[in-house]
Design a protein around this motif. Structure first.
Motif, PDB file in Angstrom:
ATOM      1  N   ALA A 128       9.958 -23.354   8.276  1.00 34.09           N
ATOM      2  CA  ALA A 128       9.454 -21.992   8.484  1.00 34.09           C
ATOM      3  C   ALA A 128       8.610 -21.541   7.297  1.00 34.09           C
ATOM      4  CB  ALA A 128      10.628 -21.036   8.699  1.00 34.09           C
ATOM      5  N   THR A 129       9.046 -21.883   6.086  1.00 33.59           N
ATOM      6  CA  THR A 129       8.272 -21.548   4.891  1.00 33.59           C
ATOM      7  C   THR A 129       6.920 -22.236   4.912  1.00 33.59           C
ATOM      8  OG1 THR A 129      10.273 -21.222   3.571  1.00 33.59           O
ATOM      9  CG2 THR A 129       8.236 -21.671   2.363  1.00 33.59           C
ATOM     10  N   LEU A 130       6.901 -23.505   5.326  1.00 33.63           N
ATOM     11  CA  LEU A 130       5.642 -24.240   5.425  1.00 33.63           C
ATOM     12  C   LEU A 130       4.697 -23.560   6.410  1.00 33.63           C
ATOM     13  CD1 LEU A 130       3.736 -26.640   5.049  1.00 33.63           C
ATOM     14  CD2 LEU A 130       5.151 -27.925   6.675  1.00 33.63           C
ATOM     15  N   ALA A 131       5.214 -23.181   7.577  1.00 35.46           N
ATOM     16  CA  ALA A 131       4.371 -22.531   8.581  1.00 35.46           C
ATOM     17  C   ALA A 131       3.819 -21.203   8.068  1.00 35.46           C
ATOM     18  CB  ALA A 131       5.170 -22.319   9.866  1.00 35.46           C
ATOM     19  N   VAL A 132       4.671 -20.411   7.421  1.00 40.08           N
ATOM     20  CA  VAL A 132       4.241 -19.102   6.931  1.00 40.08           C
ATOM     21  C   VAL A 132       3.231 -19.257   5.797  1.00 40.08           C
ATOM     22  CG1 VAL A 132       5.018 -17.019   5.752  1.00 40.08           C
ATOM     23  CG2 VAL A 132       6.332 -17.926   7.674  1.00 40.08           C
ATOM     24  N   ASN A 133       3.506 -20.154   4.835  1.00 36.68           N
ATOM     25  CA  ASN A 133       2.564 -20.360   3.734  1.00 36.68           C
ATOM     26  C   ASN A 133       1.208 -20.831   4.242  1.00 36.68           C
ATOM     27  OD1 ASN A 133       4.592 -19.657   2.002  1.00 36.68           O
ATOM     28  ND2 ASN A 133       4.836 -21.662   1.064  1.00 36.68           N
ATOM     29  N   GLY A 134       1.223 -21.747   5.229  1.00 35.43           N
ATOM     30  CA  GLY A 134      -0.034 -22.214   5.795  1.00 35.43           C
ATOM     31  C   GLY A 134      -0.802 -21.106   6.487  1.00 35.43           C
ATOM     32  N   ALA A 135      -0.076 -20.272   7.232  1.00 33.72           N
ATOM     33  CA  ALA A 135      -0.733 -19.168   7.935  1.00 33.72           C
ATOM     34  C   ALA A 135      -1.311 -18.152   6.956  1.00 33.72           C
ATOM     35  CB  ALA A 135       0.268 -18.490   8.874  1.00 33.72           C
ATOM     36  N   MET A 136      -0.554 -17.823   5.907  1.00 32.90           N
ATOM     37  CA  MET A 136      -1.044 -16.849   4.925  1.00 32.90           C
ATOM     38  C   MET A 136      -2.265 -17.377   4.183  1.00 32.90           C
ATOM     39  SD  MET A 136       2.638 -15.491   3.468  1.00 32.90           S
ATOM     40  CE  MET A 136       1.933 -14.643   2.067  1.00 32.90           C
ATOM     41  N   ALA A 137      -2.244 -18.670   3.808  1.00 30.73           N
ATOM     42  CA  ALA A 137      -3.396 -19.246   3.119  1.00 30.73           C
ATOM     43  C   ALA A 137      -4.619 -19.273   4.033  1.00 30.73           C
ATOM     44  CB  ALA A 137      -3.061 -20.651   2.631  1.00 30.73           C
ATOM     45  N   ALA A 138      -4.411 -19.622   5.305  1.00 31.86           N
ATOM     46  CA  ALA A 138      -5.532 -19.661   6.251  1.00 31.86           C
ATOM     47  C   ALA A 138      -6.134 -18.276   6.451  1.00 31.86           C
ATOM     48  CB  ALA A 138      -5.051 -20.246   7.578  1.00 31.86           C
ATOM     49  N   LEU A 139      -5.280 -17.271   6.585  1.00 33.25           N
ATOM     50  CA  LEU A 139      -5.780 -15.907   6.754  1.00 33.25           C
ATOM     51  C   LEU A 139      -6.501 -15.429   5.493  1.00 33.25           C
ATOM     52  CD1 LEU A 139      -2.815 -14.243   8.679  1.00 33.25           C
ATOM     53  CD2 LEU A 139      -5.133 -14.647   9.531  1.00 33.25           C
ATOM     54  N   ALA A 140      -5.988 -15.836   4.327  1.00 30.98           N
ATOM     55  CA  ALA A 140      -6.648 -15.461   3.076  1.00 30.98           C
ATOM     56  C   ALA A 140      -8.056 -16.044   3.021  1.00 30.98           C
ATOM     57  CB  ALA A 140      -5.826 -15.946   1.884  1.00 30.98           C
ATOM     58  N   VAL A 141      -8.197 -17.315   3.395  1.00 30.27           N
ATOM     59  CA  VAL A 141      -9.516 -17.948   3.410  1.00 30.27           C
ATOM     60  C   VAL A 141     -10.429 -17.243   4.409  1.00 30.27           C
ATOM     61  CG1 VAL A 141     -10.748 -20.065   3.995  1.00 30.27           C
ATOM     62  CG2 VAL A 141      -8.658 -20.180   2.621  1.00 30.27           C
ATOM     63  N   LEU A 142      -9.885 -16.901   5.577  1.00 25.64           N
ATOM     64  CA  LEU A 142     -10.680 -16.197   6.591  1.00 25.64           C
ATOM     65  C   LEU A 142     -11.160 -14.850   6.070  1.00 25.64           C
ATOM     66  CD1 LEU A 142     -11.693 -16.210   9.545  1.00 25.64           C
ATOM     67  CD2 LEU A 142      -9.544 -15.070  10.174  1.00 25.64           C
TER      68      LEU A 142
END
Length: 449
Positions: A191-205
């Motif tokens: 779950a941490t991996l999924a959330v960290n990936g989503a937050m990083a992707a949104l930050a890049v966006l």
């Protein structure tokens, strides 16, 4: 807008995000505890290892805040963009180093005496978190940039959205259901991996779409590594990262030493430590906001305005710390019962909260000082002070009081010994940092490049 309102608004926004991030750990603790005692034990060991690795590497990147805030204050947006692109090389190296430490934890687990029956679960948990480390560090770069540019609200919204995603994912993957097998602590890691990936992707966006970032030209072709600039990053970030590591491990090791005193002592210490961590978020947020403002004015070549921002931040931090400490002091007898229904644990935790009240006052002062000292590139001496006092006088002194005694005093075999040692050590740290800060803010500015 006054400096007080600017710093208070910035700090309040950062505080909301920091509390959301803290809730990630609380969520995993509750979820793993509901799954099984073994899952909770694996989570406790694994998260301690991961946090120790993460905070040290994160501190290196967080220390770049004054660099970018100064460039912003100097009106050099293109240099901000170039500096951010250079920081990605540092982020990549930190990610590789962290992954290497997390994927092969067997030697560390043997050295710390983790029971054999937990090692497989802890190893699996850490191997998943190794994948979660790069997006976490990438998001830290985004967070630091926004704090330097006085745009913390964008970070906080992403952190709150991450918490909203983290809670159901941890419950689903740890407990199982809907075709997913229960995975315990490892499910929390996924779950941490999924959330960290989503937050990083949104930050890049957001960096690519939000017009507020356009003046910095962040998306230009990356330059080759600038070894001179990367060396400057390391001279600032490496001592800062190691200082954070010393601070965190002094707390971690205190818990391990107190565990020898028994379950009741460990539980009472956990109450005090949790409350201390929550209280720390207030001066931490004010320190981030103050250092951003001070660096902005230093970049604008207005040292008097920087001193004004520092005075404002210090008064705000110490004023709120006094209120928080007074509340803990007055409520020390009743607060432990919010954590536990076991009278013995609550009774042993109550006197610890008196130490927490004093500890928080000194913690607020030294936190503000150490963040602002980085604005003036004072980092190595703070690392030496931390290592000597937090590890030596605080942790070592507490161990000596608890297990050896002092002169004619018999060993004080209670958690109070460690809290007393750490409080005295932190008071000494604050007493050293205050004159260091005064000297730093009053030294002449070097000519602008």
């Amino acid at each position: 807008m006054s400096e007080l309102r600017l710093i208070a608004r910035h700090a309040g926004t950062v505080l909301a995000g920091q509390l959301a991030v803290m809730a990630f750990g609380v969520t995993d603790t509750l979820v793993a505890g509901r799954h099984s005692p073994e899952a909770l034990a694996a989570l406790a060991v694994g998260s301690a290892v991961y946090i120790s690795v993460y905070v040290g590497l994160m501190g290196v990147l967080q220390a770049l805040l004054p660099v970018w805030a100064e460039l912003e204050g100097a009106g050099r947006p293109l240099q901000v963009g170039r500096s951010v692109r250079q920081s990605l090389y540092l982020c990549a190296v930190a990610s590789v180093l962290g992954i290497g430490l997390l994927v092969q934890p067997e030697a560390l687990l043997r050295w710390t005496g983790v029971p054999d029956e937990l090692r497989a679960d802890v190893t699996q948990y850490l191997q998943v978190l190794a994948l979660a480390l790069p997006p976490a560090l990438l998001f830290r770069v985004y967070s630091t940039l926004n704090q330097a540019l006085h745009l913390p609200r964008l970070v906080t919204w992403l952190q709150l959205a991450g918490l909203a995603l983290k809670v159901p994912l941890s419950m689903w993957w740890a407990w199982g259901g809907a075709g997913v097998a229960a995975q315990g602590a490892t499910g929390c890691a996924w779950a941490t991996l999924a959330v960290n990936g989503a937050m990083a992707a949104l930050a890049v966006l957001m960096l690519s779409r939000q017009t507020v970032y356009h003046p910095y030209r962040l998306w230009q072709k990356p330059e080759p590594p600038d070894w001179q600039q990367l060396g400057q990053f390391l001279r600032l970030g490496l001592p800062a990262g190691l200082s954070i590591l010393v601070e965190v491990t002094s707390f971690t090791l205190m818990a391990l030493f107190i565990a020898r005193l028994g379950t009741t002592a460990a539980a009472s210490h956990q109450i005090a430590a949790n409350l201390t961590a929550v209280l720390y978020m207030v001066p931490l947020s004010i320190s981030i906001a103050t250092s951003a403002r001070a660096s902005y004015w230093l970049g604008a070549r207005q040292p008097a305005r920087a001193r004004q921002a520092i005075r404002t931040g210090l008064l705000l931090a110490m004023g709120l710390a006094t209120l928080c400490s007074a509340a803990v002091w007055l409520g020390h007898a009743g607060l432990p019962r919010l954590y536990t229904q076991q009278a013995e644990v609550a009774n042993q935790a109550a006197p610890l909260l008196v130490w927490v009240a004093l500890y928080h006052l000194f913690d607020a002062a030294q936190t503000l000082c150490v963040f602002v000292l980085r604005c003036y590139r004072v980092t190595v001496v703070t690392l030496v002070v931390y290592s000597t006092l937090l590890w030596g006088a605080g942790l070592g002194g507490g161990y000596w009081l608890a297990y050896r005694g002092l002169a004619a005093w018999a060993p004080w075999a209670r958690p109070d010994a460690f809290w007393a040692g750490s409080t005295v050590a932190l008071a000494a740290v604050a007493a050293i940092f205050m004159p260091l800060l005064w000297r730093a803010v009053h030294r002449p500015m070097v000519p602008a490049p």
